[in-house]
Design an enzyme around this catalytic site. Sequence first.
Site, PDB file in Angstrom:
ATOM      1  N   ASP A   1      32.125  36.589  30.508  1.00  0.00           N
ATOM      2  CA  ASP A   1      30.894  35.853  30.661  1.00  0.00           C
ATOM      3  C   ASP A   1      29.773  36.588  30.503  1.00  0.00           C
ATOM      4  O   ASP A   1      28.630  35.899  30.148  1.00  0.00           O
ATOM      5  CB  ASP A   1      31.305  35.038  32.040  1.00  0.00           C
ATOM      6  CG  ASP A   1      32.414  34.121  32.140  1.00  0.00           C
ATOM      7  OD1 ASP A   1      32.964  33.672  31.134  1.00  0.00           O
ATOM      8  OD2 ASP A   1      32.893  34.038  33.163  1.00  0.00           O
TER       9      ASP A   1
HETATM   10  P1  NAP Z   1      34.869  37.484  33.422  1.00  0.00           P
HETATM   11  O1  NAP Z   1      34.039  36.426  32.678  1.00  0.00           O
HETATM   12  O2  NAP Z   1      35.865  36.716  34.602  1.00  0.00           O
HETATM   13  O3  NAP Z   1      35.832  38.174  32.583  1.00  0.00           O
HETATM   14  C1  NAP Z   1      36.799  39.249  32.922  1.00  0.00           C
HETATM   15  C2  NAP Z   1      37.682  39.502  31.608  1.00  0.00           C
HETATM   16  O4  NAP Z   1      38.550  40.596  32.123  1.00  0.00           O
HETATM   17  C3  NAP Z   1      38.554  38.607  31.349  1.00  0.00           C
HETATM   18  O5  NAP Z   1      38.104  37.735  30.261  1.00  0.00           O
HETATM   19  C4  NAP Z   1      40.032  38.892  31.109  1.00  0.00           C
HETATM   20  O6  NAP Z   1      40.610  38.748  29.973  1.00  0.00           O
HETATM   21  C5  NAP Z   1      39.524  40.451  31.530  1.00  0.00           C
HETATM   22  N1  NAP Z   1      40.859  41.100  32.333  1.00  0.00           N
HETATM   23  C6  NAP Z   1      41.477  40.788  33.437  1.00  0.00           C
HETATM   24  N2  NAP Z   1      42.276  41.651  33.844  1.00  0.00           N
HETATM   25  C7  NAP Z   1      42.279  42.767  32.912  1.00  0.00           C
HETATM   26  C8  NAP Z   1      43.106  43.897  32.868  1.00  0.00           C
HETATM   27  N3  NAP Z   1      44.031  44.289  33.550  1.00  0.00           N
HETATM   28  N4  NAP Z   1      42.583  44.729  31.697  1.00  0.00           N
HETATM   29  C9  NAP Z   1      41.659  44.314  30.812  1.00  0.00           C
HETATM   30  N5  NAP Z   1      40.933  43.135  31.002  1.00  0.00           N
HETATM   31  C10 NAP Z   1      41.281  42.439  31.820  1.00  0.00           C
HETATM   32  O7  NAP Z   1      34.134  38.672  34.278  1.00  0.00           O
HETATM   33  P2  NAP Z   1      32.646  38.970  34.185  1.00  0.00           P
HETATM   34  O8  NAP Z   1      32.389  39.258  32.724  1.00  0.00           O
HETATM   35  O9  NAP Z   1      32.696  40.362  35.191  1.00  0.00           O
HETATM   36  O10 NAP Z   1      32.003  37.869  34.640  1.00  0.00           O
HETATM   37  C11 NAP Z   1      31.827  37.555  36.022  1.00  0.00           C
HETATM   38  C12 NAP Z   1      31.977  36.007  36.183  1.00  0.00           C
HETATM   39  O11 NAP Z   1      31.991  35.909  37.627  1.00  0.00           O
HETATM   40  C13 NAP Z   1      30.833  35.325  35.685  1.00  0.00           C
HETATM   41  O12 NAP Z   1      31.364  34.118  35.260  1.00  0.00           O
HETATM   42  C14 NAP Z   1      29.809  35.063  36.947  1.00  0.00           C
HETATM   43  O13 NAP Z   1      29.200  33.941  36.749  1.00  0.00           O
HETATM   44  C15 NAP Z   1      30.891  34.615  37.995  1.00  0.00           C
HETATM   45  N6  NAP Z   1      30.185  35.286  38.995  1.00  0.00           N
HETATM   46  C16 NAP Z   1      30.208  36.467  39.942  1.00  0.00           C
HETATM   47  C17 NAP Z   1      29.217  36.499  40.688  1.00  0.00           C
HETATM   48  C18 NAP Z   1      29.168  38.084  41.574  1.00  0.00           C
HETATM   49  O14 NAP Z   1      28.542  38.038  42.514  1.00  0.00           O
HETATM   50  N7  NAP Z   1      29.709  39.178  40.940  1.00  0.00           N
HETATM   51  C19 NAP Z   1      28.592  35.494  41.585  1.00  0.00           C
HETATM   52  C20 NAP Z   1      28.738  34.097  40.904  1.00  0.00           C
HETATM   53  C21 NAP Z   1      29.733  34.155  39.782  1.00  0.00           C
HETATM   54  P3  NAP Z   1      42.060  39.011  29.718  1.00  0.00           P
HETATM   55  O15 NAP Z   1      42.714  37.979  30.584  1.00  0.00           O
HETATM   56  O16 NAP Z   1      42.220  38.670  28.115  1.00  0.00           O
HETATM   57  O17 NAP Z   1      42.722  40.313  30.002  1.00  0.00           O
END
Ligand code: NAP
Length: 464
Positions: free
Chosen positions: A388
Amino acid sequence: MNQVALQQYLDFAYIVAVVLFILSLRFLSSPVTARWGVLAGEIGAGLAVIATLFNPEVTHYKWILIPLIIGAGVGVPLGMVQMTAVPQRTALSHAFGALSAALIGIAEYYVGTRSVTRFEMGEISLEVIIGSLTFTGSLIAAGKLQEILPQRPIVYRGQNIVSLAVLAGALGLAVALVVNPGQPLLFPIMVVVALIFGVLLVTPIGGADMPTVISLLNSYAGISAALLGFVLNSKVLVVAGALDGSSGFILSVIMCKAMNRSFTNVLFGAFGQVKASAAAGVETRTAKSASAEDAAGILAAASTVVIVPGYGMAVAQAQHKVRELYDVLTKKGVDVRFAIHPVAGRMPGHMNVLLAEADIPYDRLAEMDDINGDFAQTDVALIIGANDVTNPAARTDESSPIYGMPILDVDKAHTVMVIKRSMSPGFAGIDNPLYFMDQTLMLFGDAKAFVGNIVRELSGAGGH
Ligand code: NAP
């Protein structure tokens, strides 16, 4: 020791504890000093507990010792959960903290009914309402994050009106109690209504808003502790609760800003529902995939590489392999930096903590705003389990639920490589057009194993 001298010692201990809490927050604001922050907080809390045990009002210890043992028995294993389970563990901690605040408020009401003034009744009611709703709200949040409950928002028509009516009901009962504190029946009804409101508050929230909700619940737990401090006339509790409440609130604001969302939108927007995305046409295009050998060749030929870690790196526990990759590329003269999105992962600072654990130098980590301008001059953007936070639809697709969310501009790099296991979407549940761009190569596999393979190829491949 006479009572006056003892009280002075206790007051002094409380002041030291408060100073340690403030220092703790200060230290926690940078990864360089974060460990000191944790230590300062622990010592402060320990000191406050010990000082309280010496309080002359504490006459016998049996009812303190038994819960202490039970609490430690639950708390120690909870502290040992995997890094990826920390958000739900944090939600559980808030639930327990809020439960204890609510229970003490309830006990105060029943013990003090004879003499409770209207003002005290107001304090107790507010404290018990916030404590109760935080308890059930945090339990629901923990259940969603642990995937015991559905992660998607559960919504129905007129939901916001029902929820607000329930909240108004709890507040109305509180007002009735303030007007007439001697109505014992209203009090338990108010507690039950507040407990129900906690459930209604969190069930319609889901997807990418969950971490923000956890932070908001943290703030509520702090506010209820501060109110409890007023009820118990404990200054240390007032200050600790206020620090907790305000820091949780500030963090929620920072997270909302990082996702370009307002508070009302997080609380009432039901983000994460399955929505028809305008990017539906994307699926007809094909993504190019490459092997670890190809990736190693491209990385070895690069001068500048920016690694973008995300939740997938945390799940795969790939941070140590990433450190090896950093070492081997740096040795080859490649300039390697890490781009940290404020909400990458599932909690604030998630990526910083993992990279620090792997001893990656802090000065190699760059915040989103500082590095975004550099992507156009970057040879390779290597995305490891992030989705994301790299989605260009946030900039271009007005119909996307993440439209307006600031993202890392990885699509501007000369070559983009994405390590993930499949084409499935991230936390927000939406497609990522980045994967279909001309300069993008998909590296399909588990992050730890794939990075390990790249390192092996690079180590065998010789000089730059
Ligand atoms: P993400 O959008 O959830 O993407 C993580 C990706 O990791 C997934 O597409 C998944 O794809 C891949 N993945 C999972 N396990 C894996 C593995 N073992 N090996 C390789 N790839 C793997 O994560 P992000 O880009 O870090 O974004 C964070 C999200 O959290 C955002 O939507 C953000 O708004 C939300 N959020 C975070 C916070 C915070 O404080 N951090 C707060 C509010 C919202 P596959 O399944 O294809 O592997």
